[in-house]
Design a protein around this motif. Structure first.
Motif, PDB file in Angstrom:
ATOM      1  N   ALA A 298       0.813  -1.224   0.000  1.00  0.00           N
ATOM      2  CA  ALA A 298       0.000   0.000   0.000  1.00  0.00           C
ATOM      3  C   ALA A 298       0.841   1.267   0.000  1.00  0.00           C
ATOM      4  CB  ALA A 298      -0.912   0.003   1.220  1.00  0.00           C
ATOM      5  N   ARG A 299       2.104   1.147   0.416  1.00  0.00           N
ATOM      6  CA  ARG A 299       2.874   2.373   0.655  1.00  0.00           C
ATOM      7  C   ARG A 299       4.065   2.564  -0.263  1.00  0.00           C
ATOM      8  NH1 ARG A 299       3.378   2.739   7.184  1.00  0.00           N
ATOM      9  NH2 ARG A 299       1.218   3.276   7.634  1.00  0.00           N
ATOM     10  N   GLY A 300       4.008   1.930  -1.437  1.00  0.00           N
ATOM     11  CA  GLY A 300       5.113   2.156  -2.354  1.00  0.00           C
ATOM     12  C   GLY A 300       4.932   1.407  -3.650  1.00  0.00           C
ATOM     13  N   PHE A 301       5.838   1.699  -4.589  1.00  0.00           N
ATOM     14  CA  PHE A 301       5.910   0.947  -5.840  1.00  0.00           C
ATOM     15  C   PHE A 301       6.894  -0.185  -5.561  1.00  0.00           C
ATOM     16  CE2 PHE A 301       7.625   0.045 -10.060  1.00  0.00           C
ATOM     17  CZ  PHE A 301       6.457  -0.050 -10.807  1.00  0.00           C
ATOM     18  N   VAL A 302       6.392  -1.417  -5.654  1.00  0.00           N
ATOM     19  CA  VAL A 302       7.177  -2.563  -5.191  1.00  0.00           C
ATOM     20  C   VAL A 302       7.845  -3.278  -6.366  1.00  0.00           C
ATOM     21  CG1 VAL A 302       7.089  -4.767  -3.968  1.00  0.00           C
ATOM     22  CG2 VAL A 302       5.644  -2.865  -3.208  1.00  0.00           C
ATOM     23  N   VAL A 303       9.168  -3.393  -6.289  1.00  0.00           N
ATOM     24  CA  VAL A 303       9.928  -4.093  -7.325  1.00  0.00           C
ATOM     25  C   VAL A 303      10.458  -5.404  -6.759  1.00  0.00           C
ATOM     26  CG1 VAL A 303      11.879  -3.975  -8.929  1.00  0.00           C
ATOM     27  CG2 VAL A 303      10.639  -1.882  -8.312  1.00  0.00           C
ATOM     28  N   TYR A 304      10.110  -6.488  -7.412  1.00  0.00           N
ATOM     29  CA  TYR A 304      10.571  -7.820  -7.002  1.00  0.00           C
ATOM     30  C   TYR A 304      11.815  -8.192  -7.813  1.00  0.00           C
ATOM     31  CZ  TYR A 304      10.536 -12.986  -6.867  1.00  0.00           C
ATOM     32  OH  TYR A 304      10.890 -14.308  -6.772  1.00  0.00           O
ATOM     33  N   LEU A 305      12.916  -8.409  -7.115  1.00  0.00           N
ATOM     34  CA  LEU A 305      14.151  -8.825  -7.782  1.00  0.00           C
ATOM     35  C   LEU A 305      14.178 -10.354  -7.850  1.00  0.00           C
ATOM     36  CD1 LEU A 305      16.811  -6.387  -6.236  1.00  0.00           C
ATOM     37  CD2 LEU A 305      15.381  -6.103  -8.265  1.00  0.00           C
ATOM     38  N   GLU A 306      13.772 -10.850  -8.996  1.00  0.00           N
ATOM     39  CA  GLU A 306      13.622 -12.298  -9.181  1.00  0.00           C
ATOM     40  C   GLU A 306      14.992 -12.947  -9.399  1.00  0.00           C
ATOM     41  OE1 GLU A 306      10.354 -14.775 -11.655  1.00  0.00           O
ATOM     42  OE2 GLU A 306      11.629 -13.437 -12.818  1.00  0.00           O
ATOM     43  N   THR A 307      15.280 -13.955  -8.598  1.00  0.00           N
ATOM     44  CA  THR A 307      16.623 -14.540  -8.580  1.00  0.00           C
ATOM     45  C   THR A 307      16.532 -16.046  -8.359  1.00  0.00           C
ATOM     46  OG1 THR A 307      17.381 -12.479  -7.570  1.00  0.00           O
ATOM     47  CG2 THR A 307      18.874 -14.353  -7.413  1.00  0.00           C
ATOM     48  N   SER A 308      17.289 -16.823  -9.137  1.00  0.00           N
ATOM     49  CA  SER A 308      17.232 -18.281  -8.980  1.00  0.00           C
ATOM     50  C   SER A 308      18.023 -18.713  -7.745  1.00  0.00           C
ATOM     51  CB  SER A 308      17.837 -18.957 -10.213  1.00  0.00           C
ATOM     52  OG  SER A 308      19.226 -18.684 -10.268  1.00  0.00           O
ATOM     53  N   VAL A 309      17.696 -19.886  -7.240  1.00  0.00           N
ATOM     54  CA  VAL A 309      18.429 -20.435  -6.103  1.00  0.00           C
ATOM     55  C   VAL A 309      19.904 -20.610  -6.481  1.00  0.00           C
ATOM     56  CG1 VAL A 309      18.709 -22.528  -4.711  1.00  0.00           C
ATOM     57  CG2 VAL A 309      16.439 -21.508  -4.996  1.00  0.00           C
ATOM     58  N   GLU A 310      20.137 -21.025  -7.716  1.00  0.00           N
ATOM     59  CA  GLU A 310      21.513 -21.182  -8.218  1.00  0.00           C
ATOM     60  C   GLU A 310      22.311 -19.876  -8.033  1.00  0.00           C
ATOM     61  OE1 GLU A 310      21.812 -24.318  -9.188  1.00  0.00           O
ATOM     62  OE2 GLU A 310      23.957 -23.848  -9.104  1.00  0.00           O
ATOM     63  N   GLN A 311      21.698 -18.792  -8.436  1.00  0.00           N
ATOM     64  CA  GLN A 311      22.344 -17.482  -8.309  1.00  0.00           C
ATOM     65  C   GLN A 311      22.468 -17.058  -6.843  1.00  0.00           C
ATOM     66  OE1 GLN A 311      23.317 -14.860 -11.123  1.00  0.00           O
ATOM     67  NE2 GLN A 311      24.537 -14.926  -9.277  1.00  0.00           N
ATOM     68  N   GLN A 312      21.464 -17.345  -6.051  1.00  0.00           N
ATOM     69  CA  GLN A 312      21.533 -17.028  -4.611  1.00  0.00           C
ATOM     70  C   GLN A 312      22.719 -17.754  -3.965  1.00  0.00           C
ATOM     71  OE1 GLN A 312      17.126 -17.989  -3.713  1.00  0.00           O
ATOM     72  NE2 GLN A 312      17.814 -16.702  -2.037  1.00  0.00           N
ATOM     73  N   LEU A 313      22.928 -18.994  -4.364  1.00  0.00           N
ATOM     74  CA  LEU A 313      24.038 -19.772  -3.796  1.00  0.00           C
ATOM     75  C   LEU A 313      25.376 -19.113  -4.109  1.00  0.00           C
ATOM     76  CD1 LEU A 313      22.829 -23.413  -4.532  1.00  0.00           C
ATOM     77  CD2 LEU A 313      23.400 -22.474  -2.272  1.00  0.00           C
ATOM     78  N   LYS A 314      25.477 -18.533  -5.300  1.00  0.00           N
ATOM     79  CA  LYS A 314      26.736 -17.869  -5.681  1.00  0.00           C
ATOM     80  C   LYS A 314      26.928 -16.563  -4.916  1.00  0.00           C
ATOM     81  CE  LYS A 314      26.954 -19.690 -10.385  1.00  0.00           C
ATOM     82  NZ  LYS A 314      26.248 -19.447 -11.643  1.00  0.00           N
ATOM     83  N   ARG A 315      25.828 -15.885  -4.603  1.00  0.00           N
ATOM     84  CA  ARG A 315      25.959 -14.558  -3.974  1.00  0.00           C
ATOM     85  C   ARG A 315      25.928 -14.585  -2.451  1.00  0.00           C
ATOM     86  NH1 ARG A 315      21.594 -11.675  -7.601  1.00  0.00           N
ATOM     87  NH2 ARG A 315      22.667 -11.502  -9.597  1.00  0.00           N
ATOM     88  N   THR A 316      25.657 -15.730  -1.863  1.00  0.00           N
ATOM     89  CA  THR A 316      25.643 -15.806  -0.398  1.00  0.00           C
ATOM     90  C   THR A 316      26.701 -16.827   0.027  1.00  0.00           C
ATOM     91  OG1 THR A 316      23.946 -17.546  -0.464  1.00  0.00           O
ATOM     92  CG2 THR A 316      23.170 -15.292  -0.200  1.00  0.00           C
TER      93      THR A 316
END
Ligand code: S3P
Length: 171
Positions: free
Chosen positions: A96-114
């Motif tokens: 309700a309080r903003g324009f919401v942007v979802y950063l869609e990311t695969s689990v594969e990519q999450q594994l590389k970045r965390t």
């Protein structure tokens, strides 16, 4: 985009919410807030310590309060934590309080970045990070999608490319 409307980034751990948010705020000459950073500033301790002392529930209560407070501002860029969409009241507030942007990311990519480090308590004590990330995604993806005004993929892309893509698609 109306300059008083908040720009809110949601998405899983390792989707780049903080880095992309900072880049967007710079481009748009807006103030930037990261809800996790604000929680740490307020409490004077880090998020793993809050999880340790108060459990995930204690952290979620703090998170809800801070999201409510930050989204009450106008014209900011806000990066949220990966679990910010879990509570219904948070989704109502963010949606309700903003324009919401979802950063869609695969689990594969999450594994590389965390990594296995202690900074993300939901990942630091599991044997199988992939399995944990997949379970979180299964639970949360519908919740990200429910409040997203815009969906932008981040796999294999640099912060600046994602930020440019978002800027080009803002209403
Ligand atoms: C969490 C994500 C973290 C942080 C906390 C819980 C989650 O934020 O809020 O560790 O539940 O996914 P990032 O998405 O910035 O890593």
């Amino acid at each position: 985009m109306n300059p008083s409307q908040n720009l809110i980034l949601i998405g899983p751990m390792g989707s780049g919410k903080s880095a992309v948010g900072r880049a967007l705020a710079r481009e748009l000459h807006r103030d930037f807030f990261d809800s996790d950073d604000v929680i740490e500033e307020r409490t004077g301790v880090d998020i793993p310590f809050i999880f340790e002392k108060e459990g995930e529930d204690g952290f979620r209560q703090r998170e809800t309060r801070i999201l409510e407070e930050l989204t009450d501002k106008a014209g900011i860029v806000l990066a949220t934590g990966g679990g910010a969409v879990v509570r219904d009241e948070n989704r109502r507030c963010l949606g309700a309080r903003g324009f919401v942007v979802y950063l869609e990311t695969s689990v594969e990519q999450q594994l590389k970045r965390t990594n296995r480090g202690r900074e993300r308590p939901l990942l630091s004590e599991v044997d199988d990070r992939r399995e944990r990330l997949e379970a979180l995604m299964q639970d949360r993806e519908p919740k990200y999608l429910e409040i997203a005004d815009l969906i932008v993929g981040t796999d294999g892309r640099k912060v600046q490319a994602v930020a440019r893509d978002i800027l080009a698609q803002l209403p």
